[in-house]
Every structure is written in C-alpha cells, then in structure tokens.
Scaffold this motif. Structure first.
Motif, PDB file in Angstrom:
ATOM      1  N   GLY A  86      22.758  -0.485  15.039  1.00 18.31           N
ATOM      2  CA  GLY A  86      23.841   0.269  14.434  1.00 18.31           C
ATOM      3  C   GLY A  86      23.509   0.895  13.106  1.00 18.31           C
ATOM      4  N   ARG A  87      22.333   0.634  12.586  1.00 16.76           N
ATOM      5  CA  ARG A  87      21.904   1.226  11.311  1.00 16.76           C
ATOM      6  C   ARG A  87      21.093   2.480  11.599  1.00 16.76           C
ATOM      7  NH1 ARG A  87      23.856  -1.314   6.656  1.00 16.76           N
ATOM      8  NH2 ARG A  87      22.244  -0.056   5.750  1.00 16.76           N
ATOM      9  N   PRO A  88      21.110   3.456  10.700  1.00 14.19           N
ATOM     10  CA  PRO A  88      20.329   4.675  10.933  1.00 14.19           C
ATOM     11  C   PRO A  88      18.841   4.460  10.632  1.00 14.19           C
ATOM     12  CG  PRO A  88      21.471   4.822   8.836  1.00 14.19           C
ATOM     13  CD  PRO A  88      21.929   3.543   9.505  1.00 14.19           C
ATOM     14  N   PRO A  89      17.974   5.300  11.199  1.00 17.91           N
ATOM     15  CA  PRO A  89      16.556   5.236  10.840  1.00 17.91           C
ATOM     16  C   PRO A  89      16.389   5.553   9.346  1.00 17.91           C
ATOM     17  CG  PRO A  89      16.915   6.713  12.694  1.00 17.91           C
ATOM     18  CD  PRO A  89      18.245   6.335  12.175  1.00 17.91           C
ATOM     19  N   ARG A  90      15.323   5.043   8.752  1.00 13.26           N
ATOM     20  CA  ARG A  90      15.060   5.295   7.334  1.00 13.26           C
ATOM     21  C   ARG A  90      13.610   5.704   7.145  1.00 13.26           C
ATOM     22  NH1 ARG A  90      16.723   0.155   3.934  1.00 13.26           N
ATOM     23  NH2 ARG A  90      15.187  -0.800   5.288  1.00 13.26           N
ATOM     24  N   HIS A  91      13.369   6.426   6.046  1.00 15.11           N
ATOM     25  CA  HIS A  91      11.999   6.751   5.684  1.00 15.11           C
ATOM     26  C   HIS A  91      11.316   5.503   5.140  1.00 15.11           C
ATOM     27  CE1 HIS A  91      12.285  11.262   5.553  1.00 15.11           C
ATOM     28  NE2 HIS A  91      11.055  11.062   5.967  1.00 15.11           N
ATOM     29  N   ALA A  92      10.046   5.364   5.433  1.00 15.81           N
ATOM     30  CA  ALA A  92       9.227   4.304   4.863  1.00 15.81           C
ATOM     31  C   ALA A  92       7.987   4.975   4.285  1.00 15.81           C
ATOM     32  CB  ALA A  92       8.841   3.282   5.925  1.00 15.81           C
ATOM     33  N   TYR A  93       7.425   4.368   3.267  1.00 20.55           N
ATOM     34  CA  TYR A  93       6.305   4.958   2.530  1.00 20.55           C
ATOM     35  C   TYR A  93       5.206   3.923   2.356  1.00 20.55           C
ATOM     36  CZ  TYR A  93      10.125   8.066   1.257  1.00 20.55           C
ATOM     37  OH  TYR A  93      11.196   8.918   1.312  1.00 20.55           O
ATOM     38  N   ARG A  94       3.967   4.415   2.324  1.00 17.38           N
ATOM     39  CA  ARG A  94       2.824   3.578   1.953  1.00 17.38           C
ATOM     40  C   ARG A  94       1.778   4.471   1.304  1.00 17.38           C
ATOM     41  NH1 ARG A  94      -0.100   1.957   7.629  1.00 17.38           N
ATOM     42  NH2 ARG A  94      -0.778   4.044   8.156  1.00 17.38           N
ATOM     43  N   LEU A  95       0.893   3.846   0.540  1.00 15.30           N
ATOM     44  CA  LEU A  95      -0.161   4.598  -0.136  1.00 15.30           C
ATOM     45  C   LEU A  95      -1.174   5.137   0.871  1.00 15.30           C
ATOM     46  CD1 LEU A  95      -0.935   2.294  -3.206  1.00 15.30           C
ATOM     47  CD2 LEU A  95       0.159   4.534  -3.266  1.00 15.30           C
ATOM     48  N   THR A  96      -1.652   6.345   0.629  1.00 14.37           N
ATOM     49  CA  THR A  96      -2.754   6.906   1.402  1.00 14.37           C
ATOM     50  C   THR A  96      -4.056   6.512   0.703  1.00 14.37           C
ATOM     51  OG1 THR A  96      -2.764   8.938   0.109  1.00 14.37           O
ATOM     52  CG2 THR A  96      -1.367   8.915   2.090  1.00 14.37           C
ATOM     53  N   VAL A  97      -5.173   6.923   1.251  1.00 12.66           N
ATOM     54  CA  VAL A  97      -6.465   6.668   0.613  1.00 12.66           C
ATOM     55  C   VAL A  97      -6.485   7.319  -0.778  1.00 12.66           C
ATOM     56  CG1 VAL A  97      -8.943   7.123   0.764  1.00 12.66           C
ATOM     57  CG2 VAL A  97      -7.682   6.419   2.802  1.00 12.66           C
ATOM     58  N   ALA A  98      -5.948   8.535  -0.877  1.00 14.15           N
ATOM     59  CA  ALA A  98      -5.889   9.218  -2.177  1.00 14.15           C
ATOM     60  C   ALA A  98      -4.984   8.467  -3.150  1.00 14.15           C
ATOM     61  CB  ALA A  98      -5.400  10.653  -1.998  1.00 14.15           C
ATOM     62  N   GLY A  99      -3.873   7.918  -2.659  1.00 15.72           N
ATOM     63  CA  GLY A  99      -2.971   7.146  -3.500  1.00 15.72           C
ATOM     64  C   GLY A  99      -3.605   5.861  -3.988  1.00 15.72           C
ATOM     65  N   ILE A 100      -4.336   5.195  -3.114  1.00 18.31           N
ATOM     66  CA  ILE A 100      -5.046   3.968  -3.497  1.00 18.31           C
ATOM     67  C   ILE A 100      -6.095   4.293  -4.548  1.00 18.31           C
ATOM     68  CG2 ILE A 100      -6.616   2.158  -2.679  1.00 18.31           C
ATOM     69  CD1 ILE A 100      -5.061   2.328   0.025  1.00 18.31           C
ATOM     70  N   SER A 101      -6.796   5.401  -4.359  1.00 19.35           N
ATOM     71  CA  SER A 101      -7.813   5.823  -5.321  1.00 19.35           C
ATOM     72  C   SER A 101      -7.192   6.108  -6.691  1.00 19.35           C
ATOM     73  CB  SER A 101      -8.537   7.066  -4.790  1.00 19.35           C
ATOM     74  OG  SER A 101      -9.455   7.548  -5.728  1.00 19.35           O
ATOM     75  N   LEU A 102      -6.045   6.800  -6.703  1.00 18.55           N
ATOM     76  CA  LEU A 102      -5.365   7.073  -7.972  1.00 18.55           C
ATOM     77  C   LEU A 102      -4.910   5.772  -8.621  1.00 18.55           C
ATOM     78  CD1 LEU A 102      -4.112   8.944 -10.089  1.00 18.55           C
ATOM     79  CD2 LEU A 102      -2.078   9.061  -8.638  1.00 18.55           C
ATOM     80  N   ALA A 103      -4.350   4.860  -7.836  1.00 15.39           N
ATOM     81  CA  ALA A 103      -3.897   3.583  -8.383  1.00 15.39           C
ATOM     82  C   ALA A 103      -5.060   2.819  -9.009  1.00 15.39           C
ATOM     83  CB  ALA A 103      -3.225   2.748  -7.297  1.00 15.39           C
ATOM     84  N   ARG A 104      -6.203   2.846  -8.363  1.00 17.69           N
ATOM     85  CA  ARG A 104      -7.385   2.159  -8.904  1.00 17.69           C
ATOM     86  C   ARG A 104      -7.852   2.801 -10.198  1.00 17.69           C
ATOM     87  NH1 ARG A 104     -10.277   1.224  -3.177  1.00 17.69           N
ATOM     88  NH2 ARG A 104      -9.338  -0.791  -2.745  1.00 17.69           N
ATOM     89  N   SER A 105      -7.898   4.133 -10.227  1.00 16.31           N
ATOM     90  CA  SER A 105      -8.359   4.803 -11.444  1.00 16.31           C
ATOM     91  C   SER A 105      -7.386   4.589 -12.595  1.00 16.31           C
ATOM     92  CB  SER A 105      -8.615   6.294 -11.199  1.00 16.31           C
ATOM     93  OG  SER A 105      -7.413   6.980 -10.967  1.00 16.31           O
ATOM     94  N   VAL A 106      -6.090   4.563 -12.295  1.00 16.03           N
ATOM     95  CA  VAL A 106      -5.090   4.285 -13.328  1.00 16.03           C
ATOM     96  C   VAL A 106      -5.241   2.857 -13.819  1.00 16.03           C
ATOM     97  CG1 VAL A 106      -2.613   3.999 -13.727  1.00 16.03           C
ATOM     98  CG2 VAL A 106      -3.443   6.045 -12.587  1.00 16.03           C
ATOM     99  N   ALA A 107      -5.460   1.915 -12.902  1.00 18.49           N
ATOM    100  CA  ALA A 107      -5.638   0.515 -13.278  1.00 18.49           C
ATOM    101  C   ALA A 107      -6.851   0.356 -14.186  1.00 18.49           C
ATOM    102  CB  ALA A 107      -5.782  -0.354 -12.035  1.00 18.49           C
ATOM    103  N   GLU A 108      -7.938   1.053 -13.861  1.00 19.22           N
ATOM    104  CA  GLU A 108      -9.145   0.976 -14.681  1.00 19.22           C
ATOM    105  C   GLU A 108      -8.917   1.576 -16.061  1.00 19.22           C
ATOM    106  OE1 GLU A 108     -12.167   2.885 -12.358  1.00 19.22           O
ATOM    107  OE2 GLU A 108     -12.163   1.281 -10.863  1.00 19.22           O
TER     108      GLU A 108
END
Length: 100
Positions: free
Chosen positions: A66-88
């Motif tokens: 009875g609930r509607p579908p929802r968008h879900a998100y996850r990091l891409t390879v580029a997102g993981i790379s940005l997160a790592r560079s920001v962390a560094e």
C-alpha cells in the motif's frame, strides 16, 4: 567554463553518511534523518549529485503493501572516489569528516 567548487557542508555530511556503506541503497528520508540536512536542501542535492554521476538513483518497490515506490540512492565509483579524496583532504579534522 565549469567551476571547480569545493563540496558544501551538506554535501560533506551526505558523503560521510553514504560512505559508511557505499554499496547500500538509501532512501532520502533515511538520509535526511542521518545527516540532519533538511529536505529542501537534501533532495536538490541528491538530484544534482545524481546528474553529476556521483550517485546512482533508482525506484524501489515498497517493503510495506500500500505504500508508493520511492527513490533510493547509493554512491557510484565517482562518488566513492570523491568521498575518499575529501576524507584525505580533511584528515586531521574532527567534525564532519568523511569516512571511507
């Protein structure tokens, strides 16, 4: 000419939260609660990061009937790379550090 901008504090919070489990799909509401970023800021940020190729987005069927579908998100390879560079680049900072 494209500008090279530093990530906002909201984007840093989102990257930190999503980098805890980079392959895990998350809904916007969950991200809003975990990051403390308001919905009026979070959803445009999710859209922008998806358009930039930092996040993958897909419609997910509801777990509860009875609930509607929802968008879900996850990091891409580029997102993981940005997160790592920001962390560094933020190593040594205590608050708001991105974890990978």
């Amino acid at each position: 000419m494209a500008r090279d901008r530093r990530p906002s504090k909201q984007m840093l919070a989102l990257l930190a939260t999503m980098s805890d489990r980079p392959g895990h799909w998350r809904h916007g509401y969950e991200l809003m609660k975990e990051t403390g970023v308001s919905s009026g800021t979070l959803y445009p940020l999710l859209l922008r990061m998806t358009e930039q190729g930092l996040l993958a987005a897909e419609w997910r069927e509801p777990v509860q009937a009875g609930r509607p579908p929802r968008h879900a998100y996850r990091l891409t390879v580029a997102g993981i790379s940005l997160a790592r560079s920001v962390a560094e680049s933020h190593s040594g900072c205590s608050a708001g550090m991105v974890r990978i």
